[in-house]
Scaffold this motif. Sequence first.
Motif, PDB file in Angstrom:
ATOM      1  N   SER A 110       0.839  -1.218   0.000  1.00 51.51           N
ATOM      2  CA  SER A 110       0.000   0.000   0.000  1.00 51.51           C
ATOM      3  C   SER A 110       0.864   1.253   0.000  1.00 51.51           C
ATOM      4  CB  SER A 110      -0.920   0.081   1.214  1.00 51.51           C
ATOM      5  OG  SER A 110      -1.097  -1.128   1.810  1.00 51.51           O
ATOM      6  N   PHE A 111       2.084   1.170   0.555  1.00 47.02           N
ATOM      7  CA  PHE A 111       2.962   2.350   0.577  1.00 47.02           C
ATOM      8  C   PHE A 111       3.383   2.764  -0.835  1.00 47.02           C
ATOM      9  CE2 PHE A 111       3.619   0.863   4.926  1.00 47.02           C
ATOM     10  CZ  PHE A 111       3.646   2.058   5.642  1.00 47.02           C
ATOM     11  N   THR A 112       3.271   1.823  -1.778  1.00 45.24           N
ATOM     12  CA  THR A 112       3.769   2.096  -3.136  1.00 45.24           C
ATOM     13  C   THR A 112       2.682   1.812  -4.180  1.00 45.24           C
ATOM     14  OG1 THR A 112       4.788  -0.090  -2.987  1.00 45.24           O
ATOM     15  CG2 THR A 112       6.242   1.780  -2.676  1.00 45.24           C
ATOM     16  N   GLY A 113       1.445   2.171  -3.825  1.00 44.98           N
ATOM     17  CA  GLY A 113       0.333   2.093  -4.773  1.00 44.98           C
ATOM     18  C   GLY A 113      -0.001   0.676  -5.212  1.00 44.98           C
ATOM     19  N   GLY A 114       0.428  -0.328  -4.454  1.00 43.61           N
ATOM     20  CA  GLY A 114       0.131  -1.718  -4.806  1.00 43.61           C
ATOM     21  C   GLY A 114       1.216  -2.359  -5.674  1.00 43.61           C
ATOM     22  N   TYR A 115       2.274  -1.626  -5.981  1.00 43.55           N
ATOM     23  CA  TYR A 115       3.345  -2.156  -6.858  1.00 43.55           C
ATOM     24  C   TYR A 115       4.584  -2.538  -6.052  1.00 43.55           C
ATOM     25  CZ  TYR A 115       0.597  -0.056 -10.578  1.00 43.55           C
ATOM     26  OH  TYR A 115      -0.427   0.284 -11.439  1.00 43.55           O
ATOM     27  N   ARG A 116       5.278  -3.584  -6.508  1.00 42.57           N
ATOM     28  CA  ARG A 116       6.633  -3.848  -5.980  1.00 42.57           C
ATOM     29  C   ARG A 116       7.570  -2.961  -6.789  1.00 42.57           C
ATOM     30  NH1 ARG A 116       8.230  -8.909  -7.327  1.00 42.57           N
ATOM     31  NH2 ARG A 116      10.063  -8.848  -6.004  1.00 42.57           N
ATOM     32  N   SER A 124      16.502 -10.926 -12.007  1.00 43.44           N
ATOM     33  CA  SER A 124      15.917 -11.984 -12.832  1.00 43.44           C
ATOM     34  C   SER A 124      14.469 -11.655 -13.221  1.00 43.44           C
ATOM     35  CB  SER A 124      15.955 -13.324 -12.084  1.00 43.44           C
ATOM     36  OG  SER A 124      15.209 -13.204 -10.889  1.00 43.44           O
ATOM     37  N   GLU A 125      13.862 -10.671 -12.578  1.00 41.52           N
ATOM     38  CA  GLU A 125      12.470 -10.313 -12.880  1.00 41.52           C
ATOM     39  C   GLU A 125      12.453  -9.314 -14.044  1.00 41.52           C
ATOM     40  OE1 GLU A 125       9.920  -9.741  -9.224  1.00 41.52           O
ATOM     41  OE2 GLU A 125      11.863  -9.761  -8.243  1.00 41.52           O
ATOM     42  N   GLU A 126      11.508  -9.535 -14.977  1.00 40.44           N
ATOM     43  CA  GLU A 126      11.470  -8.684 -16.178  1.00 40.44           C
ATOM     44  C   GLU A 126      11.227  -7.213 -15.822  1.00 40.44           C
ATOM     45  OE1 GLU A 126       8.420  -9.713 -18.996  1.00 40.44           O
ATOM     46  OE2 GLU A 126       9.046  -7.998 -20.239  1.00 40.44           O
ATOM     47  N   ARG A 127      10.417  -7.014 -14.794  1.00 44.93           N
ATOM     48  CA  ARG A 127      10.124  -5.632 -14.382  1.00 44.93           C
ATOM     49  C   ARG A 127      11.390  -4.883 -13.947  1.00 44.93           C
ATOM     50  NH1 ARG A 127       5.950  -3.201 -12.229  1.00 44.93           N
ATOM     51  NH2 ARG A 127       6.712  -3.149 -10.090  1.00 44.93           N
ATOM     52  N   ASN A 279       4.420   5.544  -9.348  1.00 46.68           N
ATOM     53  CA  ASN A 279       4.817   5.043  -8.019  1.00 46.68           C
ATOM     54  C   ASN A 279       6.316   4.793  -7.927  1.00 46.68           C
ATOM     55  OD1 ASN A 279       2.629   4.566  -5.919  1.00 46.68           O
ATOM     56  ND2 ASN A 279       1.636   3.992  -7.849  1.00 46.68           N
ATOM     57  N   ASN A 280       6.898   4.304  -9.004  1.00 45.78           N
ATOM     58  CA  ASN A 280       8.351   4.108  -8.995  1.00 45.78           C
ATOM     59  C   ASN A 280       9.084   5.443  -8.938  1.00 45.78           C
ATOM     60  OD1 ASN A 280       9.670   1.281  -9.308  1.00 45.78           O
ATOM     61  ND2 ASN A 280       7.678   1.150 -10.321  1.00 45.78           N
ATOM     62  N   LEU A 281       8.589   6.413  -9.726  1.00 44.66           N
ATOM     63  CA  LEU A 281       9.236   7.734  -9.724  1.00 44.66           C
ATOM     64  C   LEU A 281       9.162   8.361  -8.330  1.00 44.66           C
ATOM     65  CD1 LEU A 281      10.672   9.723 -11.538  1.00 44.66           C
ATOM     66  CD2 LEU A 281       8.466  10.646 -12.226  1.00 44.66           C
ATOM     67  N   LEU A 282       7.994   8.201  -7.715  1.00 44.30           N
ATOM     68  CA  LEU A 282       7.832   8.730  -6.355  1.00 44.30           C
ATOM     69  C   LEU A 282       8.854   8.069  -5.418  1.00 44.30           C
ATOM     70  CD1 LEU A 282       4.440   9.321  -4.589  1.00 44.30           C
ATOM     71  CD2 LEU A 282       6.341   8.380  -3.321  1.00 44.30           C
ATOM     72  N   PHE A 283       9.045   6.767  -5.585  1.00 47.63           N
ATOM     73  CA  PHE A 283       9.993   6.050  -4.710  1.00 47.63           C
ATOM     74  C   PHE A 283      11.435   6.485  -4.986  1.00 47.63           C
ATOM     75  CE2 PHE A 283      12.194   2.616  -2.621  1.00 47.63           C
ATOM     76  CZ  PHE A 283      11.375   2.291  -1.547  1.00 47.63           C
ATOM     77  N   PHE A 284      11.807   6.550  -6.269  1.00 45.26           N
ATOM     78  CA  PHE A 284      13.196   6.952  -6.588  1.00 45.26           C
ATOM     79  C   PHE A 284      13.503   8.321  -5.973  1.00 45.26           C
ATOM     80  CE2 PHE A 284      12.598   5.000 -11.146  1.00 45.26           C
ATOM     81  CZ  PHE A 284      12.612   3.730 -10.615  1.00 45.26           C
ATOM     82  N   LEU A 285      12.557   9.262  -6.187  1.00 41.04           N
ATOM     83  CA  LEU A 285      12.853  10.644  -5.780  1.00 41.04           C
ATOM     84  C   LEU A 285      12.712  10.841  -4.274  1.00 41.04           C
ATOM     85  CD1 LEU A 285      11.144  12.653  -8.680  1.00 41.04           C
ATOM     86  CD2 LEU A 285      13.563  12.149  -8.384  1.00 41.04           C
ATOM     87  N   SER A 286      11.648  10.261  -3.691  1.00 37.88           N
ATOM     88  CA  SER A 286      11.357  10.571  -2.286  1.00 37.88           C
ATOM     89  C   SER A 286      12.086   9.654  -1.316  1.00 37.88           C
ATOM     90  CB  SER A 286       9.856  10.454  -2.007  1.00 37.88           C
ATOM     91  OG  SER A 286       9.139  11.275  -2.874  1.00 37.88           O
ATOM     92  N   PHE A 287      12.258   8.384  -1.696  1.00 33.27           N
ATOM     93  CA  PHE A 287      12.896   7.440  -0.769  1.00 33.27           C
ATOM     94  C   PHE A 287      14.386   7.336  -1.080  1.00 33.27           C
ATOM     95  CE2 PHE A 287      11.674   3.815   2.169  1.00 33.27           C
ATOM     96  CZ  PHE A 287      12.983   3.456   2.461  1.00 33.27           C
ATOM     97  N   ASN A 288      14.701   6.824  -2.296  1.00 36.06           N
ATOM     98  CA  ASN A 288      16.116   6.593  -2.625  1.00 36.06           C
ATOM     99  C   ASN A 288      16.912   7.906  -2.584  1.00 36.06           C
ATOM    100  OD1 ASN A 288      14.764   4.406  -4.958  1.00 36.06           O
ATOM    101  ND2 ASN A 288      16.112   3.648  -3.388  1.00 36.06           N
ATOM    102  N   ALA A 289      16.487   8.871  -3.372  1.00 33.77           N
ATOM    103  CA  ALA A 289      17.314  10.056  -3.580  1.00 33.77           C
ATOM    104  C   ALA A 289      17.191  11.047  -2.412  1.00 33.77           C
ATOM    105  CB  ALA A 289      16.923  10.723  -4.900  1.00 33.77           C
TER     106      ALA A 289
END
Length: 490
Positions: A110-116, A124-127, A279-289
Motif C-alpha cells: 500500500s505504501f507504493t500504490g500496490g506495486y513492488r 531476474s524479474e522482467e520488471r 509510483n516508482n518515480l515517487l519512490f526513486f525521488l522521495s525514498f532513494n534520492a
Amino acid sequence: MATSTKAATGDSDDRLPLKKIPGTYGAPFFGAVKDRLDYFWFQGVDTFFKSRMDEYKSTVYRVNMPPGPPGFPDPRVIVLLDQKSFPVLFDTSLVEKKDVFLGTYRPSLSFTGGYRVLPYLDPSEERHTKLKTFCFNILKDNGPRLFSEFSNAIGDSFIVWETALEEGGTASFSTECAQFAFNFLFRGVVHRDPVAPGEASLGTKGGEHASLWTAPQLAPVASLGLPHAIEELTVHSFPLPFILVKSQYDPIFKFITTYATDALGKAEALGIDRNDAANNLLFFLSFNAFGGFNIFFPAVVREIAGVGPDLMRELVSEVKDVLAATGENKISLQSLGKMSLVTSVVYECFRINPPVPFQYGRAKKDFILESHDASFEIKKGEMLFGYQPFVTNDPKVFADPGTFNPKRFLGPEGEKLISSVFWSNGRETDSPTLQNKQCAGKDLVVTISRLFVAELFNRYESFELAPKPAGPAGPTSQVTFTSLIKNAKT
Ligand code: HEM
C-alpha cells in the motif's frame, strides 16, 4: 585486497580452512527477542556487532537481526563484516535480491500504490529490466538540469542561513537540507518547482511529506526516540499501516501525476503502466534520492567541521584555484572534475559513514564463502547480511580506519583504495547495470555530493556547528550552524 566484483567464493585449491559458522539464533521467538533487545537497548548497534565479532573471533557469524516476532518474518541472518566476504552481496548469481531492500521484511505494498517498486525486485524479474532502464533514462535526460537546479536550490538556502544568523537566530542546516534536496530533485526530474503555486503545489512541505511517508517503512529497524518499551512492543514487533501516512503520500503522488508528464510518457513508451511508473518515480525521488541525500549531507558537514579550519582553508583554495584557472564564475562539471581534494573528502565521507548501513541477499544456491581468515559453507535459502560501516572500516584494507582522513583517496596509492568504497551496493569502481543491484543513481550521487562540497566552499571560508545533540545519531539528529564566514570574493 580483493578487487573483483565477484565475491570470495573460495572454489580454488588454496581455499582457507573450512569452519563452521559461529553464533546462534537461540530458542525460537526468545532468541530473536533477546538479540533485538541487545541491538536496540542493552548494547546498541555497533557494540551488538563488535562484541559478537570479538567473542567468536570471526567477521562472519549467525545472529538475529531486527525486526522480529511476532509481526515480522524470519529474523535469522549470517552477518558479514569484512571486505572479503561482503562483496558476495553484489553477486546476483549467488544471492537473490527479491524483497530484501530494507531487510528481512518488506513493507506493505500500500505504501507504493500496490506495486513492488524497483529496489524490491531481483534482476531476474522482467520488471527490474524495464524499471531500471526507466530510472537510467530519467537520470541521463535530466543530468545537466539536476546539476544546475542543485546550485540554484542550495543558493536559496545560503540566503536563509545568512539571514537567520544576521538576525541573531540559529541557522538549521537540517531544515534547509530537506528543502534544497527535495527541490532540486523534483525541479530537475518533474520539471516543475514544488514550491510554485498551482493545483498540485507542495509548497515548502515536500520534504516533510517524503520523510513522514518513509518513516513507517523504516520504523521496524530504526530507533524513533520513543521509550524503549513502547518501541519494542509496537514498531519493532508489528508493521505500521500505510493509512497513517496516506495524507503524506497523496500530495506527492498528485504532484507527480500532474506535472511529470515528460518522464511518465517516456515510461509508457518502454511499456510501463503510467500508474506503476508514477509510483516508482515517487519512490526513486522521495525514498532513494531524497532519503539518501538527507542522511548523507549532514554527515558530510559534520565530518568536515570535525577536521576543522585547516581542511576548510584547503578546500576553499582548491575551489578558488580551479575556478580561477578555468575562468569560470560558476562551478561546472568540468571544473568539478579538477577538484581532487573535494572528491577525496566525498569518498572518505562515504567510507566512514555509508548512508545505507544494511545490505541483504538470500543465497540462491549452496556455495563456499571466504572471509580474510576462514571459509564457510553457505546453504541455499540462508539470508546474508552485511553491516556496511564495519566493512568500509576494515583495518585489513584501510589504515587507521576510524579516523576521517580527507586525503585518503589522493595520489596513486589513494586511488587504489577507491574500489573498496562500497556505499552503493557495489564497488565505487563498478557501474550500475540492468543485471546488478547497484544504486541506479550512483554517478549522480557522487557528482552532486562533490558539487555540494564545492558550492559550500565557493561561498564560505569556514563554518562552525552547534555540538551534536544527545540521543541516537542518524537522520533525526539536527545539524545547526553557529557561524558562517563568507568567502572574501562573495
Ligand atoms: C539502490 C543508496 C541515491 C535510485 C540503492 C542501494 C543503495 C543505495 C545502498 C542498494 C540497496 C540494495 O538493494 O541493497 C543510495 C544513497 C543515495 C542514493 C546512499 C544518496 C545519497 C539515489 C538516487 C537515485 C537512486 C539519486 C535515483 C534517482 C536507486 C534505485 C535503486 C537504488 C532505483 C535500486 C537499483 C536496482 O534495483 O537495481 N541505492 N542511493 N538512488 N538506488 Fe540509490
